[in-house]
Design a protein around this motif. Structure first.
Motif, mmCIF file in Angstrom:
data_model
loop_
_atom_site.group_PDB
_atom_site.id
_atom_site.type_symbol
_atom_site.label_atom_id
_atom_site.label_comp_id
_atom_site.label_asym_id
_atom_site.label_seq_id
_atom_site.Cartn_x
_atom_site.Cartn_y
_atom_site.Cartn_z
ATOM 1 N N GLU A 223 0.813 -1.223 0.000
ATOM 2 C CA GLU A 223 0.000 0.000 0.000
ATOM 3 C C GLU A 223 0.848 1.275 0.000
ATOM 4 N N ILE A 224 2.104 1.170 0.427
ATOM 5 C CA ILE A 224 2.919 2.401 0.534
ATOM 6 C C ILE A 224 4.049 2.434 -0.489
ATOM 7 N N THR A 225 3.793 1.897 -1.659
ATOM 8 C CA THR A 225 4.803 1.870 -2.718
ATOM 9 C C THR A 225 5.423 3.242 -2.970
ATOM 10 N N GLU A 226 4.615 4.284 -2.992
ATOM 11 C CA GLU A 226 5.118 5.625 -3.302
ATOM 12 C C GLU A 226 5.708 6.332 -2.085
ATOM 13 N N ASN A 227 5.511 5.777 -0.909
ATOM 14 C CA ASN A 227 5.958 6.433 0.324
ATOM 15 C C ASN A 227 7.199 5.792 0.934
ATOM 16 N N ALA A 228 7.544 4.594 0.473
ATOM 17 C CA ALA A 228 8.583 3.809 1.133
ATOM 18 C C ALA A 228 9.962 4.038 0.527
ATOM 19 N N ILE A 229 10.955 4.195 1.412
ATOM 20 C CA ILE A 229 12.362 4.294 1.016
ATOM 21 C C ILE A 229 13.150 3.354 1.916
ATOM 22 N N MET A 230 13.906 2.438 1.299
ATOM 23 C CA MET A 230 14.714 1.504 2.072
ATOM 24 C C MET A 230 16.191 1.864 1.937
ATOM 25 N N ILE A 231 16.904 1.784 3.054
ATOM 26 C CA ILE A 231 18.345 1.997 3.094
ATOM 27 C C ILE A 231 19.002 0.664 3.407
ATOM 28 N N ASP A 232 20.069 0.315 2.694
ATOM 29 C CA ASP A 232 20.731 -0.965 2.931
ATOM 30 C C ASP A 232 22.242 -0.796 2.783
ATOM 31 N N SER A 233 22.984 -1.840 3.165
ATOM 32 C CA SER A 233 24.449 -1.761 3.158
ATOM 33 C C SER A 233 25.038 -3.166 3.192
ATOM 34 N N VAL A 234 26.259 -3.299 2.684
ATOM 35 C CA VAL A 234 26.965 -4.583 2.772
ATOM 36 C C VAL A 234 27.815 -4.669 4.035
ATOM 37 N N SER A 235 27.955 -3.574 4.760
ATOM 38 C CA SER A 235 28.909 -3.494 5.868
ATOM 39 C C SER A 235 28.747 -4.614 6.880
ATOM 40 N N LYS A 236 27.537 -4.822 7.353
ATOM 41 C CA LYS A 236 27.300 -5.793 8.412
ATOM 42 C C LYS A 236 26.975 -7.173 7.848
ATOM 43 N N ARG A 237 26.187 -7.184 6.762
ATOM 44 C CA ARG A 237 25.741 -8.460 6.194
ATOM 45 C C ARG A 237 26.916 -9.361 5.849
ATOM 46 N N TYR A 238 27.945 -8.778 5.241
ATOM 47 C CA TYR A 238 29.101 -9.563 4.803
ATOM 48 C C TYR A 238 30.368 -9.230 5.583
ATOM 49 N N SER A 239 30.227 -8.540 6.718
ATOM 50 C CA SER A 239 31.389 -8.118 7.491
ATOM 51 C C SER A 239 32.370 -7.373 6.578
ATOM 52 N N MET A 240 31.838 -6.372 5.886
ATOM 53 C CA MET A 240 32.620 -5.589 4.917
ATOM 54 C C MET A 240 32.488 -4.093 5.212
ATOM 55 N N CYS A 241 32.671 -3.722 6.477
ATOM 56 C CA CYS A 241 32.475 -2.319 6.867
ATOM 57 C C CYS A 241 33.355 -1.367 6.066
ATOM 58 N N GLY A 242 34.575 -1.799 5.754
ATOM 59 C CA GLY A 242 35.502 -0.931 5.029
ATOM 60 C C GLY A 242 35.204 -0.772 3.552
ATOM 61 N N ALA A 243 34.288 -1.566 3.030
ATOM 62 C CA ALA A 243 33.947 -1.431 1.607
ATOM 63 C C ALA A 243 33.214 -0.127 1.326
ATOM 64 N N ARG A 244 32.432 0.333 2.310
ATOM 65 C CA ARG A 244 31.640 1.551 2.179
ATOM 66 C C ARG A 244 30.713 1.487 0.959
ATOM 67 N N ILE A 245 29.942 0.428 0.895
ATOM 68 C CA ILE A 245 28.955 0.283 -0.172
ATOM 69 C C ILE A 245 27.577 0.055 0.445
ATOM 70 N N GLY A 246 26.620 0.869 0.029
ATOM 71 C CA GLY A 246 25.237 0.719 0.453
ATOM 72 C C GLY A 246 24.325 0.997 -0.722
ATOM 73 N N CYS A 247 23.062 1.232 -0.445
ATOM 74 C CA CYS A 247 22.138 1.574 -1.526
ATOM 75 C C CYS A 247 20.887 2.225 -0.959
#
Length: 398
Positions: A223-247
């Motif tokens: 229902e909130i397709t136009e209202n939703a914004i998701m923030i994500d990152s590889v830092s924790k998921r892959y233990s890659m904090c120094g990569a500095r890649i998110g989306c």
């Protein structure tokens, strides 16, 4: 002498990193420090990510597309789709860490003086991102008494004004480890729809949910397709904090077109880090199964150990790898500094993050600390031993 900007003067110090000079001085004196203050996992980065960089034959380290490699965005969209979130590559912009994604989000949807409602305690850098964007945070306090669950939705509604542009949550939460239920996410979604607000969800710990609990993404509410914004990152998921890649991810085309202008202004995310992050998507499920098992063990050791220390109150996390502990001290900031400057037990001490910096409300969380359970079992057990002894000594002196 030229004057520093008001914005610069108002920019908060990181409660996580501001004690680093004292830690460096302690190490120089020969102390060993167990670092419970920062979410830097000791879990190994997936070998497929490291090998992708080591074995790459790039001869010219060139810019990527401002949105990030198309191949990476396609693969990332496939990853989200597998988790039940049908996302297209055009709905993803790769950023330099989740931090830049949050800055892009604030820049896209707010003007100076606008307001964003955030349950507190929250990730400390939200204060910094808000200051940099000229945004006012309207905090709504969650409490340790109920494990930092979502406050009543009526309390959110009381804070909504004509300047309110969004509600921001971290799910699972940093620093609390709280994992929102589907019902709680739905209530926030309904409120965002009712008042035509954006709902931003920082989901960088989405893989870390314990004891069979399920993570519910903001993108899972159609229902909130136009209202939703998701923030994500590889830092924790892959233990890659120094990569500095998110989306930043959204199905709102106007949001993504605007965020793209911010992405173009900074040119592109780093090339080698994107190569590693794209390769990391091939990480087998067994890696995550082992990581979840390890963090569950560490969480239990930490929480059960804290509960045994006289005067300490702790909220049990359901996700991420942090918890908030309330200590029998008046000023956790002073205690954290004392641990580094003065205290040692057989040449060892601990480093914690004072929790006041995870709040926006003044004089809140003064006797709380955030602890990251990113150390191995033996180090956590030793850290608990040091903490118990240190609290007795500190209170005896004070």
């Amino acid at each position: 002498m030229p004057k520093i900007s008001s914005k610069g003067q108002q920019m908060p110090q990181s409660p996580i990193r501001k004690l680093v000079p004292f830690a460096e001085a302690a190490v120089a004196k020969g102390k060993k420090i167990y670092q419970l203050n920062i979410g830097q996992p000791d879990i190994k980065t997936p070998s497929c990510a490291l090998e992708a960089v080591k074995n790459n034959a790039i001869e010219v380290l060139s810019y990527s597309h401002s949105a990030g490699f198309e191949s990476y965005r396609e693969k990332l969209a496939h990853y989200y789709t597998k988790t039940g979130l049908p996302v297209e590559k055009e709905e993803i912009i790769i950023t330099t860490g989740g931090s830049e994604a949050l800055l892009f989000a604030m820049g896209t949807i707010t003007d100076p003086g606008d307001e964003v409602i955030i349950p507190e305690p929250f990730y400390a850098n939200y204060n910094g991102f808000a200051t940099a964007s000229g945004v006012t945070i309207k905090p709504i306090e969650s409490t340790i008494e109920n494990n930092f669950a979502l406050p009543p939705i009526e309390e959110f509604e009381k804070l909504i004004t004509e300047k309110t542009r969004a509600i921001l949550i971290c799910n699972p939460g940093n620093p609390t480890g709280y994992l929102y239920t589907r019902e709680e996410v739905k209530k926030l979604a309904d409120l965002a729809l009712k008042h035509d607000l954006f709902l931003i969800a920082d989901e960088v710990y989405r893989e870390f949910a314990y004891e069979g609990a399920e993570h519910h993404s903001v993108l899972s509410i159609p229902e909130i397709t136009e209202n939703a914004i998701m923030i994500d990152s590889v830092s924790k998921r892959y233990s890659m904090c120094g990569a500095r890649i998110g989306c930043i991810v959204s199905k709102n085309k106007e949001v993504m077109a605007t965020a793209m202008k911010f992405a173009q202004a900074r040119l592109s995310p780093p090339t080698f880090a994107q190569i590693a992050s794209e390769a990391a998507l091939d990480t087998p499920q067994s890696y995550f199964d082992e990581v979840i098992e390890q963090y569950t063990l560490r969480r239990n050791i930490l929480v059960e150990g804290l509960q045994k220390i006289e005067g300490v109150k702790v909220a049990k996390p359901k996700g991420a790898f942090y918890c908030i502990a309330q200590l029998p001290v008046d000023n956790a900031d002073d205690f954290a500094r004392w641990l580094l400057e003065t205290y040692e037990d057989n040449g060892e001490t601990i480093m914690v993050a004072p929790a006041a910096g995870f709040y926006s409300s003044p004089n809140t969380g003064l006797n709380q600390v955030r602890i990251a359970y990113v150390l191995k079992k033996e180090d956590l057990e030793r850290s608990l031993e040091i903490l118990e002894k240190a609290l007795k000594e500190y209170n005896r002196q004070n």
